[in-house]
Design an enzyme around this catalytic site. Structure first.
Site, PDB file in Angstrom:
ATOM      1  N   TYR A 131       0.820  -1.218   0.000  1.00 57.96           N
ATOM      2  CA  TYR A 131       0.000   0.000   0.000  1.00 57.96           C
ATOM      3  C   TYR A 131       0.851   1.264   0.000  1.00 57.96           C
ATOM      4  O   TYR A 131       0.320   2.368  -0.149  1.00 57.96           O
ATOM      5  CB  TYR A 131      -0.956   0.015   1.206  1.00 57.96           C
ATOM      6  CG  TYR A 131      -2.057  -0.993   1.039  1.00 57.96           C
ATOM      7  CD1 TYR A 131      -1.758  -2.343   1.084  1.00 57.96           C
ATOM      8  CD2 TYR A 131      -3.367  -0.620   0.792  1.00 57.96           C
ATOM      9  CE1 TYR A 131      -2.741  -3.300   0.898  1.00 57.96           C
ATOM     10  CE2 TYR A 131      -4.348  -1.561   0.606  1.00 57.96           C
ATOM     11  CZ  TYR A 131      -4.033  -2.897   0.657  1.00 57.96           C
ATOM     12  OH  TYR A 131      -5.005  -3.837   0.466  1.00 57.96           O
ATOM     13  N   LYS A 159       2.115 -14.634   5.645  1.00 59.98           N
ATOM     14  CA  LYS A 159       2.393 -15.645   4.632  1.00 59.98           C
ATOM     15  C   LYS A 159       3.922 -15.808   4.594  1.00 59.98           C
ATOM     16  O   LYS A 159       4.575 -15.700   3.548  1.00 59.98           O
ATOM     17  CB  LYS A 159       1.823 -15.185   3.278  1.00 59.98           C
ATOM     18  CG  LYS A 159       1.872 -16.215   2.188  1.00 59.98           C
ATOM     19  CD  LYS A 159       0.845 -17.312   2.344  1.00 59.98           C
ATOM     20  CE  LYS A 159       1.041 -18.376   1.286  1.00 59.98           C
ATOM     21  NZ  LYS A 159       0.222 -19.583   1.520  1.00 59.98           N
ATOM     22  N   ASP A 206      -3.475 -17.933   4.489  1.00 61.90           N
ATOM     23  CA  ASP A 206      -4.547 -18.680   3.823  1.00 61.90           C
ATOM     24  C   ASP A 206      -5.295 -19.546   4.829  1.00 61.90           C
ATOM     25  O   ASP A 206      -6.519 -19.673   4.789  1.00 61.90           O
ATOM     26  CB  ASP A 206      -4.038 -19.505   2.630  1.00 61.90           C
ATOM     27  CG  ASP A 206      -2.699 -20.154   2.860  1.00 61.90           C
ATOM     28  OD1 ASP A 206      -2.158 -20.025   3.973  1.00 61.90           O
ATOM     29  OD2 ASP A 206      -2.182 -20.809   1.933  1.00 61.90           O
ATOM     30  N   ASP A 208      -6.650  -6.254   4.775  1.00 67.00           N
ATOM     31  CA  ASP A 208      -7.682  -5.743   3.868  1.00 67.00           C
ATOM     32  C   ASP A 208      -8.579  -6.906   3.422  1.00 67.00           C
ATOM     33  O   ASP A 208      -9.813  -6.842   3.528  1.00 67.00           O
ATOM     34  CB  ASP A 208      -6.993  -5.091   2.658  1.00 67.00           C
ATOM     35  CG  ASP A 208      -7.939  -4.250   1.815  1.00 67.00           C
ATOM     36  OD1 ASP A 208      -9.152  -4.311   2.041  1.00 67.00           O
ATOM     37  OD2 ASP A 208      -7.454  -3.555   0.909  1.00 67.00           O
TER      38      ASP A 208
END
Ligand SMILES: NC(=O)C1=CN([C@@H]2O[C@H](COP(=O)(O)OP(=O)(O)OC[C@H]3O[C@@H](n4cnc5c(N)ncnc54)[C@H](OP(=O)(O)O)[C@@H]3O)[C@@H](O)[C@H]2O)C=CC1
Ligand SMILES: O=C(O)CCC(=O)C(=O)O
Ligand SMILES: [Mg+2]
Length: 472
Positions: free
Chosen positions: A160, A237, A338, A362
């Site tokens: 971002y 992740k 995930d 997000d």
């Protein structure tokens, strides 16, 4: 001081001391109406806020609203491309606490996100998005009441930051050439990997400072929760992005076990202590075998590392955290991103605060909002040390704009967060009661009406606001 807006003549400023807002009885609060459905949501939400404050404090307290401009409305007043005028920034800087409707960001080219820009300009580094079930809310999920999580999303960095280069751009091509010919070959672990020449390139910076200040806020919040909710899960992740997302996890644990050593236990530490509690004569190696099920297949070097870890945990915290004392501490664990998307559906009650980087947060906040009734029920706050801007999780929902149909619940609940942040709990509680009452009576907007069994006639956006006020 301002070019085109005039501040209210009544009311006073909210100031900050050590990161905490100092709120007068008549604070001036700038608001941005927002694009798209902002035209529907904002007036409905403002009516609810004013009614709640009036009822809770009988005139002793009052919010003095200050309209400021961003997005399409700003371009109408200030001229073409004036999406985020200096007036608006100056007002938020001056008054410290603001609330906003959603603002449009085009996909691909065009302006970068105004929402993200506001978070970065005011260093609102923690995006806090609670996902909690309101009794009676229809949900696509079978047991939505089991989900009660607060997403703490890092709000200023990650992709971002918006440092990226278009495919085929001069600088982008130069960067790819330098990476392919110099930097990648200079890093042996990258072997013969090369970036395809027709790539766009984006940079994903994750800093230690940014990660730790976010996790610090998340842990402080956990300390204020009831004992059974004192958990912070670091979401990442890190198996794939080792030096960004993996580092976020490591820095999170580092902070928890240094700054909050007395208050925190990590999941792995709890296993080590728990094993010894069950069997005081357990050898270090057997304890290592129990915390790492693949232990026997590991190399001698890795086995030694795990044994060292077990020994150091016992040496460092057995006295302070052992013999069950760890059960009263904040549990800090981590989950791969995930996996957490399925965990919030299959084991929702095992989670409380989810600390995430920007992109993961997000995604996760929309998904978690869906479990408890959808984006019409997803509030949020962007908090820094000297300013705060409250806004819903959702965007401008353009196909519903101007139809007086959309659910104003998320902005209203964002206002509840703002009132709580200001210490105006009585007004916040009235609104929560009103929302609960309206939902239980089946007086809801289209998004909730279509999920209800049996189906109910939907209320308009403005009618839902009136129903909330009736149910105070
Ligand atoms: N902070 C911000 O200001 C944000 C801005 N955006 C921007 O908003 C624009 C549109 O984004 P988009 O991807 O369409 O996502 P949106 O969140 O705006 O809308 C997607 C869908 O979510 C549902 N929804 C959204 N808001 C509500 C609500 N208040 N009540 C009930 N349902 C709701 C609607 O579903 P359905 O039609 O099925 O009922 C809607 O079509 C983009 O420009 C994006 O960049 C996006 C997110 C945050
Ligand atoms: O700024 C935008 O347009 C989207 C931001 C967003 O989706 C979010 O913050 O949740
Ligand atoms: Mg989003």
């Amino acid at each position: 001081m301002y070019e085109k807006i005039i501040p209210p003549t009544e009311g006073s400023r909210i100031t900050f001391e050590n990161g905490e807002p100092q709120v007068p009885d008549n604070p001036i609060i700038p608001f941005i109406r927002g694009d798209g459905t902002g035209v529907d949501i904002w007036p409905a939400a403002q009516k609810v806020f004013d009614a709640a404050v009036a009822k809770a404090y009988g005139g002793q307290r009052q919010i003095v609203w200050f309209k400021v401009y961003a997005g399409d409305e700003a371009c109408e007043l200030y001229g073409t491309y004036q999406y985020l005028p200096e007036d608006t920034l100056a007002a938020i800087r001056e008054y410290g606490v603001a609330i906003k409707g959603p603002l449009t960001t085009p996909v691909g080219g065009g302006i970068r996100s105004l929402n993200v820009a506001l978070r970065q300009i005011f260093d609102l580094y923690a995006c806090i998005r609670p996902c909690k079930y309101y009794a009676g809310t229809p949900s696509p999920h079978k047991t939505p009441e089991k989900l009660d999580v607060i997403i703490y999303r890092e709000n200023t960095e990650d992709i971002y930051l918006g440092i990226e280069w278009k495919q085929g751009s001069e600088v982008g091509d130069r960067l790819i050439k330098i990476l392919n010919e110099d930097l990648i070959p200079a890093t042996p672990e990258h072997g013969k990997k090369r970036i395809p020449l027709d790539s766009g390139i984006g940079i994903k910076p994750i800093s230690k400072t940014g990660s730790q200040r976010l996790v610090r806020r998340a842990i402080r919040h956990a300390l204020r929760l009831p004992k059974n909710k004192q958990m912070v899960t670091l979401v990442h992740k890190g198996n794939i992005m080792k030096y960004t997302e993996g580092a976020f996890r490591d820095w999170g644990y580092e902070l928890a076990t240094s700054e909050f050593r007395a208050e925190c236990i990590t999941e792995r530490e709890s296993w080590i202590l728990g094993n010894k509690e069950k069997n005081p004569d357990l050898s270090i190696e057997d304890n290592a075998r129990m915390i790492d099920p693949g232990y026997d297949a590991l190399t001698a070097e890795k086995k030694a590392q795990i044994c060292d870890e077990v020994q150091s945990v016992l040496d460092a915290i057995w006295d302070t955290h052992g013999s069950g004392q760890w059960k009263d501490k904040i549990m800090v664990n981590d989950r791969i991103a995930d996996s957490i998307f399925q965990q919030i559906q299959t084991r929702p009650d095992e989670y409380s605060i989810l600390a995430t980087m920007n992109l993961n947060g997000d995604y996760l906040s929309d998904a978690a909002a869906a479990v408890v009734g959808g984006l019409g029920m997803g509030p949020g706050a962007n908090i820094g040390d000297s300013a705060a801007i409250f806004e819903a999780t959702h965007g401008t929902a353009p196909k519903h704009a101007g139809l007086d149909r959309i659910n104003p619940g998320s902005v209203i609940l964002s206002g509840v967060m703002m009132l709580e942040y200001m210490g105006w709990q009585e007004a916040a509680d009235l609104i929560k009661k009103g929302i609960g009452g309206a939902i239980s009576a089946g007086e809801v907007t289209y998004d909730l009406a279509r999920l209800m069994e049996p189906p109910v006639e939907p209320l308009k956006c403005s009618e839902f606001a009136d129903a909330i006020i009736r149910h105070f």
